[in-house]
Design a protein around this motif. Structure first.
Motif, PDB file in Angstrom:
ATOM      1  N   ARG A   1       0.831  -1.205   0.000  1.00  0.00           N
ATOM      2  CA  ARG A   1       0.000   0.000   0.000  1.00  0.00           C
ATOM      3  C   ARG A   1       0.870   1.262   0.000  1.00  0.00           C
ATOM      4  O   ARG A   1       0.637   2.184  -0.772  1.00  0.00           O
ATOM      5  CB  ARG A   1      -0.918  -0.004   1.218  1.00  0.00           C
ATOM      6  CG  ARG A   1      -1.906   1.168   1.246  1.00  0.00           C
ATOM      7  CD  ARG A   1      -2.649   1.210   2.568  1.00  0.00           C
ATOM      8  NE  ARG A   1      -1.699   1.424   3.656  1.00  0.00           N
ATOM      9  CZ  ARG A   1      -1.866   0.997   4.904  1.00  0.00           C
ATOM     10  NH1 ARG A   1      -2.942   0.295   5.231  1.00  0.00           N
ATOM     11  NH2 ARG A   1      -0.959   1.230   5.821  1.00  0.00           N
TER      12      ARG A   1
ATOM     13  N   LEU B   1       2.601   1.778  -3.370  1.00  0.00           N
ATOM     14  CA  LEU B   1       1.700   2.218  -4.429  1.00  0.00           C
ATOM     15  C   LEU B   1       1.203   3.638  -4.172  1.00  0.00           C
ATOM     16  O   LEU B   1       1.070   4.431  -5.097  1.00  0.00           O
ATOM     17  CB  LEU B   1       0.528   1.242  -4.565  1.00  0.00           C
ATOM     18  CG  LEU B   1       0.913  -0.167  -5.017  1.00  0.00           C
ATOM     19  CD1 LEU B   1      -0.309  -1.069  -5.064  1.00  0.00           C
ATOM     20  CD2 LEU B   1       1.590  -0.148  -6.379  1.00  0.00           C
TER      21      LEU B   1
ATOM     22  N   ASP C   1       3.575   6.432  -5.155  1.00  0.00           N
ATOM     23  CA  ASP C   1       3.826   6.600  -6.582  1.00  0.00           C
ATOM     24  C   ASP C   1       2.572   7.128  -7.272  1.00  0.00           C
ATOM     25  O   ASP C   1       1.998   6.478  -8.125  1.00  0.00           O
ATOM     26  CB  ASP C   1       4.257   5.269  -7.193  1.00  0.00           C
ATOM     27  CG  ASP C   1       5.089   5.477  -8.447  1.00  0.00           C
ATOM     28  OD1 ASP C   1       4.830   6.468  -9.149  1.00  0.00           O
ATOM     29  OD2 ASP C   1       5.973   4.668  -8.705  1.00  0.00           O
TER      30      ASP C   1
ATOM     31  N   TYR D   1       4.599   5.911 -13.878  1.00  0.00           N
ATOM     32  CA  TYR D   1       4.612   4.808 -12.916  1.00  0.00           C
ATOM     33  C   TYR D   1       5.859   3.981 -13.112  1.00  0.00           C
ATOM     34  O   TYR D   1       6.023   3.305 -14.115  1.00  0.00           O
ATOM     35  CB  TYR D   1       3.367   3.937 -13.103  1.00  0.00           C
ATOM     36  CG  TYR D   1       3.302   2.849 -12.074  1.00  0.00           C
ATOM     37  CD1 TYR D   1       3.588   1.533 -12.405  1.00  0.00           C
ATOM     38  CD2 TYR D   1       2.990   3.144 -10.758  1.00  0.00           C
ATOM     39  CE1 TYR D   1       3.556   0.539 -11.448  1.00  0.00           C
ATOM     40  CE2 TYR D   1       2.953   2.153  -9.798  1.00  0.00           C
ATOM     41  CZ  TYR D   1       3.235   0.849 -10.159  1.00  0.00           C
ATOM     42  OH  TYR D   1       3.204  -0.112  -9.206  1.00  0.00           O
TER      43      TYR D   1
ATOM     44  N   GLY E   1       5.684  -2.822  -9.367  1.00  0.00           N
ATOM     45  CA  GLY E   1       4.324  -2.878  -9.868  1.00  0.00           C
ATOM     46  C   GLY E   1       3.499  -4.076  -9.475  1.00  0.00           C
ATOM     47  O   GLY E   1       2.289  -3.986  -9.387  1.00  0.00           O
TER      48      GLY E   1
ATOM     49  N   CYS F   1      -5.665   1.325  -2.183  1.00  0.00           N
ATOM     50  CA  CYS F   1      -4.429   1.604  -2.935  1.00  0.00           C
ATOM     51  C   CYS F   1      -4.533   1.287  -4.420  1.00  0.00           C
ATOM     52  O   CYS F   1      -3.511   1.171  -5.091  1.00  0.00           O
ATOM     53  CB  CYS F   1      -3.234   0.893  -2.303  1.00  0.00           C
ATOM     54  SG  CYS F   1      -3.389  -0.900  -2.224  1.00  0.00           S
TER      55      CYS F   1
ATOM     56  N   ALA G   1      -5.050  -1.259  -6.013  1.00  0.00           N
ATOM     57  CA  ALA G   1      -4.491  -2.526  -6.485  1.00  0.00           C
ATOM     58  C   ALA G   1      -5.589  -3.568  -6.601  1.00  0.00           C
ATOM     59  O   ALA G   1      -6.517  -3.596  -5.794  1.00  0.00           O
ATOM     60  CB  ALA G   1      -3.404  -3.020  -5.532  1.00  0.00           C
TER      61      ALA G   1
ATOM     62  N   ARG H   1      -1.366  -2.636  -9.630  1.00  0.00           N
ATOM     63  CA  ARG H   1      -2.084  -1.373  -9.649  1.00  0.00           C
ATOM     64  C   ARG H   1      -2.974  -1.309 -10.885  1.00  0.00           C
ATOM     65  O   ARG H   1      -2.573  -1.671 -11.979  1.00  0.00           O
ATOM     66  CB  ARG H   1      -1.063  -0.222  -9.717  1.00  0.00           C
ATOM     67  CG  ARG H   1      -1.665   1.145  -9.621  1.00  0.00           C
ATOM     68  CD  ARG H   1      -1.630   1.629  -8.203  1.00  0.00           C
ATOM     69  NE  ARG H   1      -2.068   3.003  -8.107  1.00  0.00           N
ATOM     70  CZ  ARG H   1      -1.262   4.030  -7.910  1.00  0.00           C
ATOM     71  NH1 ARG H   1       0.052   3.841  -7.837  1.00  0.00           N
ATOM     72  NH2 ARG H   1      -1.739   5.242  -7.800  1.00  0.00           N
TER      73      ARG H   1
END
Length: 87
Positions: free
Chosen positions: A13, A16, A19, A24, A28, A48, A50, A85
């Motif tokens: 979390r 991510l 960023d 990006y 990842g 987040c 994701a 993400r």
């Protein structure tokens, strides 16, 4: 980017969230022990951005999740899941 193995949910979390720039380039993908739970998956997506990309066949057939706890709920994992993400 490379796949991060065995990160905690907090680590994923934070990485991510840190960023948020348009470019990006951070870590990842996260391969983590996961207990299937649609509600928790929604919470992670909200927190987040994701989502689960897939359940990689090779590590799941190898039983990599056995004996591990879900990185989010702390309950016994049912799979290894690849989180990434959503863009």
């Amino acid at each position: 980017g490379s796949i991060n193995m065995m990160a905690t949910y907090e680590q994923m979390r934070d990485a991510l969230e840190a960023d948020e720039a348009s470019e990006y380039n951070g870590p990842g993908l996260y391969l983590v022990p996961w207990k299937c739970d649609a509600e928790n998956e929604d919470k992670i997506k909200e927190e987040c951005k994701a989502t689960i990309r897939c359940y990689p066949t090779d590590v799941n057939e190898a039983g990599m999740w056995e004996g591990k706890k879900c990185f989010y709920s702390g309950e016994d994992a049912t799979h290894m899941a690849l989180f990434g993400r959503a863009f």
